[in-house]
Design a protein around this motif. Sequence first.
Motif, PDB file in Angstrom:
ATOM      1  N   VAL A  69       0.853  -1.212  -0.155  1.00 40.53           N
ATOM      2  CA  VAL A  69       0.042  -0.025   0.112  1.00 40.53           C
ATOM      3  C   VAL A  69       0.948   1.409  -0.004  1.00 40.53           C
ATOM      4  O   VAL A  69       0.407   2.172  -0.818  1.00 40.53           O
ATOM      5  N   PHE A  70       1.927   1.216   0.687  1.00 40.54           N
ATOM      6  CA  PHE A  70       2.911   2.366   0.837  1.00 40.54           C
ATOM      7  C   PHE A  70       3.584   2.550  -0.520  1.00 40.54           C
ATOM      8  O   PHE A  70       3.743   3.844  -0.870  1.00 40.54           O
ATOM      9  N   GLY A  71       3.771   1.803  -1.273  1.00 39.77           N
ATOM     10  CA  GLY A  71       4.437   1.763  -2.567  1.00 39.77           C
ATOM     11  C   GLY A  71       3.565   2.422  -3.379  1.00 39.77           C
ATOM     12  O   GLY A  71       3.922   3.004  -4.450  1.00 39.77           O
ATOM     13  N   GLU A  72       2.412   2.027  -3.437  1.00 38.72           N
ATOM     14  CA  GLU A  72       1.410   2.431  -4.281  1.00 38.72           C
ATOM     15  C   GLU A  72       0.965   3.881  -4.421  1.00 38.72           C
ATOM     16  O   GLU A  72       0.305   4.833  -4.968  1.00 38.72           O
ATOM     17  N   VAL A 105      -2.616  16.377   5.449  1.00 35.38           N
ATOM     18  CA  VAL A 105      -3.135  16.065   4.043  1.00 35.38           C
ATOM     19  C   VAL A 105      -4.451  16.767   3.838  1.00 35.38           C
ATOM     20  O   VAL A 105      -5.252  17.211   4.659  1.00 35.38           O
ATOM     21  N   THR A 106      -5.136  16.524   2.522  1.00 38.03           N
ATOM     22  CA  THR A 106      -6.388  16.804   2.281  1.00 38.03           C
ATOM     23  C   THR A 106      -7.402  16.058   2.876  1.00 38.03           C
ATOM     24  O   THR A 106      -7.044  14.816   3.309  1.00 38.03           O
ATOM     25  N   GLN A 107      -8.764  16.442   3.127  1.00 39.01           N
ATOM     26  CA  GLN A 107      -9.619  15.647   3.661  1.00 39.01           C
ATOM     27  C   GLN A 107      -9.985  14.461   2.646  1.00 39.01           C
ATOM     28  O   GLN A 107     -10.125  13.287   3.302  1.00 39.01           O
ATOM     29  N   LYS A 108      -9.980  14.264   1.616  1.00 38.27           N
ATOM     30  CA  LYS A 108     -10.168  13.330   0.663  1.00 38.27           C
ATOM     31  C   LYS A 108      -9.047  12.400   0.785  1.00 38.27           C
ATOM     32  O   LYS A 108      -9.477  11.128   0.769  1.00 38.27           O
ATOM     33  N   THR A 109      -7.646  12.781   0.899  1.00 36.27           N
ATOM     34  CA  THR A 109      -6.669  11.685   1.028  1.00 36.27           C
ATOM     35  C   THR A 109      -6.680  11.171   2.380  1.00 36.27           C
ATOM     36  O   THR A 109      -6.611   9.873   2.404  1.00 36.27           O
ATOM     37  N   ALA A 110      -7.256  11.957   3.364  1.00 35.56           N
ATOM     38  CA  ALA A 110      -7.287  11.511   4.786  1.00 35.56           C
ATOM     39  C   ALA A 110      -8.478  10.307   4.655  1.00 35.56           C
ATOM     40  O   ALA A 110      -8.373   9.270   5.382  1.00 35.56           O
ATOM     41  N   MET A 115      -9.746   4.561   4.916  1.00 32.91           N
ATOM     42  CA  MET A 115     -10.529   3.353   4.592  1.00 32.91           C
ATOM     43  C   MET A 115      -9.300   2.262   4.229  1.00 32.91           C
ATOM     44  O   MET A 115      -9.724   0.883   4.367  1.00 32.91           O
ATOM     45  N   ARG A 116      -8.113   2.510   3.624  1.00 26.94           N
ATOM     46  CA  ARG A 116      -7.215   1.627   3.354  1.00 26.94           C
ATOM     47  C   ARG A 116      -6.960   0.749   4.755  1.00 26.94           C
ATOM     48  O   ARG A 116      -6.536  -0.375   5.006  1.00 26.94           O
ATOM     49  N   ILE A 117      -6.794   1.716   5.974  1.00 28.34           N
ATOM     50  CA  ILE A 117      -6.259   1.046   7.007  1.00 28.34           C
ATOM     51  C   ILE A 117      -7.466   0.114   7.580  1.00 28.34           C
ATOM     52  O   ILE A 117      -7.372  -0.906   8.124  1.00 28.34           O
ATOM     53  N   ARG A 118      -8.595   0.603   7.515  1.00 26.72           N
ATOM     54  CA  ARG A 118      -9.705  -0.080   8.093  1.00 26.72           C
ATOM     55  C   ARG A 118      -9.964  -1.514   7.292  1.00 26.72           C
ATOM     56  O   ARG A 118     -10.302  -2.496   7.663  1.00 26.72           O
ATOM     57  N   LYS A 119      -9.541  -1.389   5.957  1.00 26.51           N
ATOM     58  CA  LYS A 119      -9.704  -2.566   5.224  1.00 26.51           C
ATOM     59  C   LYS A 119      -8.634  -3.681   5.591  1.00 26.51           C
ATOM     60  O   LYS A 119      -9.151  -4.847   5.609  1.00 26.51           O
ATOM     61  N   ALA A 120      -7.674  -3.289   6.223  1.00 28.73           N
ATOM     62  CA  ALA A 120      -6.611  -4.266   6.844  1.00 28.73           C
ATOM     63  C   ALA A 120      -7.144  -4.910   8.011  1.00 28.73           C
ATOM     64  O   ALA A 120      -6.127  -5.701   8.560  1.00 28.73           O
ATOM     65  N   LEU A 121      -8.266  -4.156   8.818  1.00 26.18           N
ATOM     66  CA  LEU A 121      -8.490  -4.609  10.227  1.00 26.18           C
ATOM     67  C   LEU A 121      -9.467  -5.702   9.949  1.00 26.18           C
ATOM     68  O   LEU A 121     -10.164  -6.108  11.081  1.00 26.18           O
ATOM     69  N   LYS A 122      -9.665  -6.473   8.993  1.00 23.30           N
ATOM     70  CA  LYS A 122     -10.651  -7.261   8.743  1.00 23.30           C
ATOM     71  C   LYS A 122     -10.557  -8.487   9.763  1.00 23.30           C
ATOM     72  O   LYS A 122      -9.675  -8.934  10.274  1.00 23.30           O
ATOM     73  N   GLU A 295       0.138  -5.311   3.596  1.00 19.75           N
ATOM     74  CA  GLU A 295      -0.105  -6.363   2.784  1.00 19.75           C
ATOM     75  C   GLU A 295      -1.365  -6.637   2.291  1.00 19.75           C
ATOM     76  O   GLU A 295      -1.833  -7.470   1.315  1.00 19.75           O
ATOM     77  N   SER A 296      -2.272  -5.654   2.593  1.00 19.14           N
ATOM     78  CA  SER A 296      -3.989  -5.453   2.238  1.00 19.14           C
ATOM     79  C   SER A 296      -3.761  -5.537   0.560  1.00 19.14           C
ATOM     80  O   SER A 296      -2.834  -4.636   0.014  1.00 19.14           O
ATOM     81  N   LYS A 297      -4.753  -5.924  -0.207  1.00 20.40           N
ATOM     82  CA  LYS A 297      -4.885  -5.645  -1.595  1.00 20.40           C
ATOM     83  C   LYS A 297      -5.206  -4.205  -1.965  1.00 20.40           C
ATOM     84  O   LYS A 297      -5.869  -3.423  -1.113  1.00 20.40           O
ATOM     85  N   THR A 298      -4.966  -4.143  -3.223  1.00 22.01           N
ATOM     86  CA  THR A 298      -5.257  -2.860  -3.697  1.00 22.01           C
ATOM     87  C   THR A 298      -6.685  -2.469  -3.592  1.00 22.01           C
ATOM     88  O   THR A 298      -7.454  -3.173  -3.819  1.00 22.01           O
ATOM     89  N   LEU A 299      -7.194  -1.283  -3.217  1.00 21.45           N
ATOM     90  CA  LEU A 299      -8.262  -0.734  -2.904  1.00 21.45           C
ATOM     91  C   LEU A 299      -8.323   0.635  -3.723  1.00 21.45           C
ATOM     92  O   LEU A 299      -8.148   1.668  -2.992  1.00 21.45           O
TER      93      LEU A 299
END
Length: 306
Positions: A69-72, A105-110, A115-122, A295-299
Amino acid sequence: MNTKFKTLVDFLVFFKDEKTCLKYFEQIRFAQGEYCPHCNHSKINRFSDGKRFRCAKCKKDFTIKTKTVFGESKISMHKWFVAIYLLSVNKKGISSINLAKQVGVTQKTAWFMDMRIRKALKQNNGQLFGTVEIDETYIGGKERNKHFAKRTKHTQGRNTLTKTPVVGLIQRGGAMKAKVVDNVRMRTLESMIVENVKIGTTLYTDEFLSYSKIGKLYRHESVSHGKGQYAKAGGINSNSAESFWALFKRGYHGTYHNMSKKHLQKYVDEFVFRFNNRTTELSDLFADVVGRVSESKTLPYKKLTI
């Protein structure tokens, strides 16, 4: 590298710059040994700049962030770490507006980072056992708060017309699991219970009719909230599950104000993760979340908003 920290001050002192964050992430990503993210080969060579690697097999170059995720993302690792910390430790979560101010960062980026972090907390797929409390709640705006002309008729009580039901199961002395469901019919709840609870477990619920036949598979006891009964002798109650929903709704009303049905499960996963890790040492919790997020998949942002 000493990676123990217990407070926000310790955290900010430790992760003082991008270089420190990258070195820390390298420890997490290569915890089981170095490997190439392109072909998984275990023999890699380091460039003298300390930032790049080259696989001895496929000869491709990469950095510690490649295929994560960090590289993308164009966002610095340092900002990602602050966002992960804030979402992981705040009991009632953190809104994208507040996160944007804290991270810069902007609100859109935040919102995208959130959401990316939440997805990883499955939540995991393990089953609960022993004694399990079950309780359901309903997420959505209250009809009485709407203009009279915009209210939906016949929506009082346990309805799914304007609200989304979520079912929570908590093992006494163990983990919590919660899932957004389409309805609270008997077949739906029984299927969820069988999927997440081992046969032979003792279940404690309220008097809701959809639980009335679950006693054929499990030992089942209930309390009658309609009669003002919230506990029975022998520790029969669903108070722990109800307490979790009380915390969740404080986050809903006080922090997020609205959770769309599309993303509701991600918010539920966020609160369940924090609840299940409430006694985990902060530095260990942070390392776990960083590993999960990377490690989470692209979102893609487009997928989140469609």
